[in-house]
Design an enzyme around this catalytic site. Structure first.
Site, PDB file in Angstrom:
ATOM      1  N   CYS A 181       0.833  -1.204   0.000  1.00 42.80           N
ATOM      2  CA  CYS A 181       0.000   0.000   0.000  1.00 42.80           C
ATOM      3  C   CYS A 181       0.868   1.253   0.000  1.00 42.80           C
ATOM      4  CB  CYS A 181      -0.953  -0.005   1.192  1.00 42.80           C
ATOM      5  SG  CYS A 181      -0.164  -0.349   2.776  1.00 42.80           S
ATOM      6  N   HIS A 596      -1.093   7.427   7.146  1.00 41.88           N
ATOM      7  CA  HIS A 596      -0.765   6.126   7.760  1.00 41.88           C
ATOM      8  C   HIS A 596      -1.752   5.867   8.890  1.00 41.88           C
ATOM      9  CE1 HIS A 596       1.275   3.574  10.820  1.00 41.88           C
ATOM     10  NE2 HIS A 596       1.685   2.905   9.763  1.00 41.88           N
ATOM     11  N   HIS A 604      -1.426   0.719   7.572  1.00 43.65           N
ATOM     12  CA  HIS A 604      -1.880   0.796   6.177  1.00 43.65           C
ATOM     13  C   HIS A 604      -1.719   2.231   5.687  1.00 43.65           C
ATOM     14  CE1 HIS A 604      -4.164  -0.041   2.587  1.00 43.65           C
ATOM     15  NE2 HIS A 604      -4.994   0.933   2.871  1.00 43.65           N
TER      16      HIS A 604
END
Length: 1050
Positions: A181, A596, A604
């Site tokens: 990601c 974040h 993620h």
């Protein structure tokens, strides 16, 4: 070596050490030590080697060699003034530095330099680049490992390619190919910078690329650029909703070899990505130079310069340095300007302008700002006590437009004047706030009150009606009998003890006085004063006292108001200090925010990117690309809300329109869009990929057409007359779907017979057609009455008959009429002569209906929706039954299908499905209970139970989280997800076995993945089959049991 996410250590051989302040900031962030003298001493003792400085500060018994101070402070050499902070990895040859032997320390330094220089000479790859590779390989390994799992996955990508088809000109997403990601967030931010996109797409490999095998580094950059061009081209012109970046990631992985495993850090990856791109463009620039110094477009776009002016113990120094991403501390600051002010000024500012000062300090001034300015927000700090990094969740605000005039070297004189003025105002502000606090918190004891209230209370006391007796004497007959309580007993003791029943004289009910019992009697006796009052006060005393208190209260109110107004004026003055015209000439617009969510070692990433042409924010979350708002960005990026916060800010020069300007055809002047912006080789590449995707769509359409043709042929096969059915045994379940065309259940036979009998009773002498018409009218009247009733939750009449469902959802009249004809034309009515005649009439009328009278596709859709409704009811009912039995794993899948099916039904109308809140509640409760069970198994420490707990999380809970996150209006679902995540994140600060720590570290990124992509189940759970009567009975039973059970906050 400490490798902390968000904290990048410098070690780039053979370049010289950089300016002191950057190292001090990094040392403070890594070690958590704020004493500037200690940090400076560590840097001096380590000769500017950040690794050794960290080791000295964190080791308990290390003895530090004394090196010369002058070896660190030096002006950057020409050509080596570029500042890039990158990650590094410890050497594999370890020497114990905790003893007293200085030779060990010297050998460690020599070994570190030798290994690093040798690796660089042989491969052209630095140590930090090798560290990056370990993470990239871990991402690929994770993706491959997920494909090799033997257990069946709960979720899978939709086999329908139309679900993966790009809608209109919606931006294309990037698939997360295993903990990537971070890759998606950075690449999308850069891709949406149109000038950067053009540079990448129009990059032509050097003509003599095949003659450049000088080192591994050059072998890596050019293939990576090729794959990045392909990836950007697909993002421009693909017909897919999202594309797979595996080939670009594979290039990064193949460039380095390692077995380490962790999730990549955004700022570290961005450093490295820009570094590789710079190297690739440098090769091209050197090939094309014509005797002049080659210009590198990556350097021109992303790198700026600042001047560091400082004094160290009376010695002045001045460095000009180059910077890429600018690091900023977050802890202790409320907004971006405060962070920048702290980064630009260090130590005593006055010492910079005074002679013979022994104090230290320095200032940074931007001399040249890059068109694209990126700030790294350091939201991680190293916890010395726990020995691990921790994330800083503090709120930090940043503006959509950032004016940087105050930090420019050309404005240094006016900025210094304004800073001095702000410092003076803040000092004055502190004094005013202290004075105001004395008014608002008055008193000398532990409890303090606003002074204006104290004076008001005193005024109320003085103005109360005087009483002539003590608070004890006025109780009269309610006092204890003589001799019961000693005369010297204090009033407080009397209140605590209270009169006992034996102490009260026995009197008749008429003579007994009222006794006030403060803890058992709520009504206050009428003769008891509401408040304490003065015992004796004259009119003159009261008049003087009231006058003084009124006057003092007014004075205090005026003083408080003046202080508050002065404080507000100073705040406003400080806010407007840099708003004059001369200080708003360097505007930078926020282009992208990288977010974040999670903790320091797991989480993620996603990005908010501004669409400069549509003037709106877009959220790029792996394959999901959605419209967003500034309000949503604030909530997710500022911090202080859940575990999400901005990690990296990308601003662009608002005056440099070429950064975001579209291309135009030089001949026609028309704007180029989509595939027209691509070079011919990339256009062909995208066309080939689109052809492959179109083939997928065609194959899917052909498959559907084939299935439809097969169903049509089956429906045209003539059916033999059904014999009279054998009586069904009691309790034997009946299938939901019958072979008849409209799936009319056999239970309708009783309803039809009853309607026919009533019609015969009313019109016994009429023919079969008239009797059928009457029977249909009677049946419709009965069903209409059921549809119009408002029954309790346990009685859902829609389950009894499709017509009730149709009426409530306003189905067309023709649909209802045909359904009734199907009911009376069903073969189940062939058991006697009268019903058989009516059945034949109904069948004849069905055959007479022309295709244009009833839309059969619509008819089938209504009946399919009704079957869907009954199926949803079954999922809900079975799920609730399992839930009540505490079989939460079994219940979860049924409830998830119930919720998803029900949501689809409700999208067509409010009466198409069941209570969404009820299903949502029990789905949420299932997940919470399973999460607690899995956490308990993990806490047991037993290998088998730990694995079982993680299987529950990975196969049941984690795949279900996107269902709870997809609708941001469902606050209870979002809170539940946070509760589940926090339950597991709480283990990060606990001591545990290494194998448990490894499993937790591997699991947490999956749990904290915020992707809201909803995937389909492989197979729905099997449903039992019940007759309509049994279905209604079981549904009523489970709904009644729920009404008797506390709803746990539902």
């Amino acid at each position: 070596m400490l490798l902390v996410p968000g904290v990048t250590l410098q070690r780039r051989h053979p370049r010289p050490p950089k300016h002191q302040q950057t190292f001090l900031n990094q040392l403070r962030e890594i070690t958590g030590i704020n004493d500037i003298q200690v940090l400076q001493q560590a840097l001096k003792d380590s000769n500017g080697n950040l690794e050794l400085a960290v080791a000295f500060l964190t080791a308990k018994n290390a003895k530090v060699p004394q090196l010369e101070e002058a070896t660190y402070y030096q002006t950057a050499l020409p050509g080596n003034d570029r500042y890039i902070s990158v990650g590094s990895q410890a050497d594999t040859n370890v020497i114990d530095l905790t003893g007293d032997d200085k030779d060990d320390l010297q050998r460690a330094i020599a070994l570190s330099l030798e290994e690093s220089n040798r690796a660089f000479r042989e491969t052209g790859i630095t140590d930090e680049e090798q560290a990056i590779s370990r993470v990239l390989e871990a991402s690929i390994a994770e993706n491959k490992a997920s494909l090799k799992r033997t257990h069946p996955e709960v979720w899978s990508d939709s086999p329908n390619p139309y679900d993966r088809k790009r809608q209109d000109n919606c931006p294309v997403g990037l698939k997360n190919v295993g903990n990537t990601c971070w890759f998606s967030a950075v690449i999308q931010s850069l891709f949406n910078l149109l000038e950067f996109r053009r540079l990448v797409l129009n990059f032509n490999p050097p003509a003599n690329a095949q003659d450049l095998p000088r080192n591994q580094k050059e072998h890596r950059n050019l293939p990576f650029m090729r794959e990045l061009r392909y990836l950007f081209a697909l993002l421009v012109g693909s017909k897919r909703k999202y594309v797979d970046p595996s080939r670009a990631v594979e290039i990064l992985k193949d460039a380095f070899k390692s077995n380490d495993s962790q999730q990549q850090d955004v700022s570290e990856f961005t450093h490295k990505l820009l570094d590789w791109l710079e190297d690739a463009f440098q090769i091209k620039a050197e090939e094309e130079r014509d005797g002049e110094k080659p210009k590198n477009p990556m350097v021109e776009l992303f790198y700026g310069r600042f001047l560091a002016v400082g004094v160290l113990e009376g010695k002045k120094f001045e460095n000009t340095e180059m910077f890429g991403q600018y690091p900023l501390q977050v802890n202790g600051f409320k907004d971006l300007h405060e962070c920048l002010e702290a980064a630009m000024i260090e130590g005593e500012i006055e010492s910079l302008h005074s002679e013979n000062s022994a104090k230290s300090g320095q200032e940074h001034w931007f001399t040249e700002l890059p068109p694209v300015l990126t700030f790294e927000l350091s939201r991680f700090e190293f916890n010395q006590a726990l020995g691990r990094p921790e994330k800083i969740h503090n709120k930090l605000e940043f503006p959509p437009i950032l004016y940087l005039d105050r930090y420019m070297h050309k404005n240094r004189e006016i900025t210094r004047i304004k800073r001095d003025e702000i410092k003076r105002l803040k000092e004055y502000l502190t004094v005013l706030q202290q004075r105001l606090e004395r008014y608002l918190s008055y008193g000398s004891g532990p409890k303090r009150f606003p002074l204006v209230d104290v004076l008001q209370y005193a005024l109320e006391f003085a103005s109360s009606k005087p009483v002539c007796t003590s608070p004890v004497d006025d109780l009269g007959a309610s006092a204890p009998a003589s001799g019961t309580v000693p005369a010297q007993t204090s009033p407080s003791t009397i209140e605590q003890q209270g009169p006992s029943s034996s102490d009260v004289p026995s009197t008749s009910p008429v003579q007994r006085s009222v006794i006030h019992k403060p803890f058992t009697q709520s009504r206050i006796p009428p003769d008891l004063p509401m408040h304490p009052a003065p015992r004796h006060i004259t009119e003159e005393e009261l008049s003087v006292l009231e006058g003084c208190l009124h006057r003092w209260r007014t004075e205090v109110e005026n003083d408080t108001r003046d202080l508050q107004e002065s404080i507000s004026r100073i705040h406003r003055t400080i806010e407007l200090m840099y708003s004059d015209k001369t200080m708003v000439q360097v505007p930078y617009r926020l282009h992208a925010v990288l977010v974040h969510e999670g903790q320091a070692n797991a989480g993620h990433y996603w990005a908010y990117i501004y669409d400069h042409h549509q003037n709106r924010w877009m959220k790029y979350n792996d394959i999901s690309v959605t419209k967003s708002t500034w309000e949503e960005l604030e909530r997710d990026s500022f911090g202080g809300y859940r575990n999400a916060s901005a990690y990296c800010l990308m601003y662009i020069n608002d005056k440099e329109q070429y950064l975001i300007q579209e291309e135009f055809n030089k001949e026609t002047g028309q704007m180029l869009v989509g595939m027209d912006t691509l070079p011919s080789d990339l256009r062909d590449y995208v066309k080939e990929d689109n052809k492959r995707f179109e083939k997928e769509l065609e194959e899917w359409d052909a498959e559907l057409a084939q299935k439809a043709q097969q169903e049509k042929l089956l429906s045209q096969i003539p059916r033999a007359p059904a014999p009279s059915p054998a009586p069904v045994q009691a309790g034997e379940p009946e299938y939901l779907e019958q072979p008849s065309r409209t799936d009319i259940s056999k239970h309708l036979k009783e309803d039809s017979v009853q309607a026919i009998n009533k019609a015969l009773a009313e019109q016994e002498d009429r023919g079969p057609e008239a009797i059928m018409d009457t029977a249909i009218k009677l049946e419709y009247t009965r069903l209409l009455k059921l549809a119009q009733e408002d029954p309790p939750p346990e009685c859902d009449y829609r389950l009894r008959h499709a017509i009730v469902y149709f009426i409530q959802n306003q189905a067309p009249k023709k649909i209802i009429e045909r359904t009734l004809l199907e009911q009376f034309g069903d073969h189940n009515l062939s058991f006697d002569e009268r019903c058989r005649n009516i059945m034949k009439v109904a069948q004849a009328k069905l055959e007479m209906i022309k295709p244009d009278e009833v839309n059969m596709e619509e008819y089938e859709r209504w009946h399919q929706d009704y079957r869907h409704f009954r199926e949803t009811t079954m999922f809900l009912m079975v799920g609730l039954e399992f839930f009540q039995k505490k079989s939460y794993m079994e219940a979860l899948l049924y409830l998830i299908y119930a919720y998803q099916n029900n949501k689809e039904l409700l999208s067509k109308g409010p009466y198409r499905g069941h209570d969404e809140e009820l299903i949502s509640h029990y789905r949420r409760e299932c997940l919470l209970k399973l999460n607690e069970h899995a956490a308990a198994l993990f806490e047991s420490g037993d290998d088998q139970e730990v694995n079982n707990g993680l299987i529950i999380m990975n196969e049941l809970i984690v795949p279900c989280l996107p269902l709870l996150l997809v609708d941001e209006m469902e606050e209870k679902d979002i809170v539940a997800v946070e509760d589940m995540r926090n339950r597991w994140c709480s283990y990060l600060g606990q001591e545990m076995e290494p194998n448990l720590q490894e499993k937790l570290t591997d699991f947490l990124p999956k749990l904290l993945d915020c992707s809201t992509e909803i995937k389909g189940f492989n197979d729905p759970p099997k449903l039992p089959s019940y007759s309509t009567h049994e279905l209604c009975e079981r549904y009523a039973r489970i709904m009644l049991s729920l009404s008797r059970t506390p709803a746990d906050g539902r």
